[in-house]
Design a protein around this motif. Structure first.
Motif, short mmCIF file in Angstrom:
data_model
loop_
_atom_site.label_atom_id
_atom_site.label_comp_id
_atom_site.label_asym_id
_atom_site.label_seq_id
_atom_site.Cartn_x
_atom_site.Cartn_y
_atom_site.Cartn_z
N UNK B 2 0.84 -1.19 0.00
CA UNK B 2 0.00 0.00 0.00
C UNK B 2 0.87 1.24 0.00
N UNK B 49 3.80 8.18 -15.44
CA UNK B 49 4.45 6.95 -15.87
C UNK B 49 5.96 7.07 -15.75
N UNK B 93 2.63 -4.35 -9.46
CA UNK B 93 3.73 -4.80 -10.30
C UNK B 93 3.44 -4.44 -11.74
N UNK B 96 0.19 -5.27 -13.97
CA UNK B 96 -0.96 -5.56 -13.11
C UNK B 96 -2.16 -4.73 -13.53
N UNK B 97 -3.33 -5.30 -13.41
CA UNK B 97 -4.57 -4.61 -13.72
C UNK B 97 -5.34 -4.26 -12.46
N UNK B 98 -4.64 -4.03 -11.39
CA UNK B 98 -5.31 -3.55 -10.19
C UNK B 98 -4.57 -2.34 -9.66
N UNK B 99 -5.29 -1.48 -8.98
CA UNK B 99 -4.70 -0.34 -8.30
C UNK B 99 -4.81 -0.56 -6.80
N UNK B 100 -3.69 -0.36 -6.12
CA UNK B 100 -3.69 -0.37 -4.66
C UNK B 100 -3.64 1.09 -4.23
#
Lengths: 115, 111
Positions: B2, B49, B93, B96-100
């Motif tokens: 996180x 980016x 990483x 990855x297709x997720x956001x933390x």
């Protein structure tokens, strides 16, 4: 301007009941997501979905959760047997392409209250 | 994994500036910034980016320091409409297709 829509805006259910939360992503988007936010806390990732299958899921997304894209427009989150701790705001999001260079557009959320 | 945001909260008068920081203990691939007003959905502000590319609102600026694994959001000449909670989100990483998301920074702009 196109937007993500979610229904219902508020769902109240009894513990142990099944709920289905519905989302209509932006029409030309290819990636779909569910997040949840417990009141006053951060936004937590649940699952991402691409090409009709789950691409990633979090530890929260256990066997009680499932997602589906039953037709060309809807994206649903099902919780099979709700628990008190499932009470939260659930946000659907969609993205034109992968996160590498694309923003997620969030829907207005469904507030789930489990009694 | 996180990201850590600082400060937790900031109160400004209209016209003042603020900086919100987001740092990670791991390598950053990109940083996504969102603002959430009370009772509403998060709204996209900016993506930063590796390599310096940015995508987002013209009126908001941000930086991305790969070496320090940190991003900062700069809010200048704040307006009342800037009030809300600002979240940074990072993919854990590459690919990855997720956001933390971090825990958020609550910004209050007073007249």
């Amino acid at each position: 301007e196109p937007e993500v829509t979610q229904t219902p805006s508020h769902q109240v259910t009894q513990m142990g009941q099944e709920v289905i939360l519905r989302c209509v992503p932006i029409s030309n988007h290819l990636y779909f997501y569910w997040y949840r936010q417990i009141l006053g806390q951060k936004v937590e990732f649940l699952v991402s979905f691409y090409n009709n299958e789950i691409s990633e899921k979090s530890e929260i997304f256990d066997d009680q959760f499932s997602v589906e894209r039953p037709d060309g427009s809807n994206f649903t989150l099902k919780i099979r047997s709700t628990k008190l701790e499932d009470s939260a705001m659930y946000f659907c999001a969609s993205s034109l392409a992968g996160l590498a260079y694309n923003e997620q557009f969030f829907g207005p959320g469904t507030r789930l209250t489990v009694l | 994994q996180q990201p850590v945001q600082s400060p937790q909260a900031v109160i400004l008068r209209e016209g003042e500036d603020a900086v919100i920081n987001c740092s990670s203990s791991k390598a950053l691939y990109s940083v996504h910034w969102y603002r959430q007003k009370h009772g509403e959905a998060p709204v996209f502000l900016m993506i930063l980016l590796k390599g310096g590319e940015q995508k987002g609102h013209e009126k908001i600026s941000a930086s991305f320091n790969e070496k320090k694994q940190q991003s900062s959001l700069y809010l200048t000449a704040s307006q009342l409409s800037y009030s809300g909670t600002y979240f940074c989100g990072i993919p854990p990483q590459g690919g990855s297709e997720k956001l933390v998301f971090g825990k958020g920074t609550k910004l209050t702009v007073n007249p």
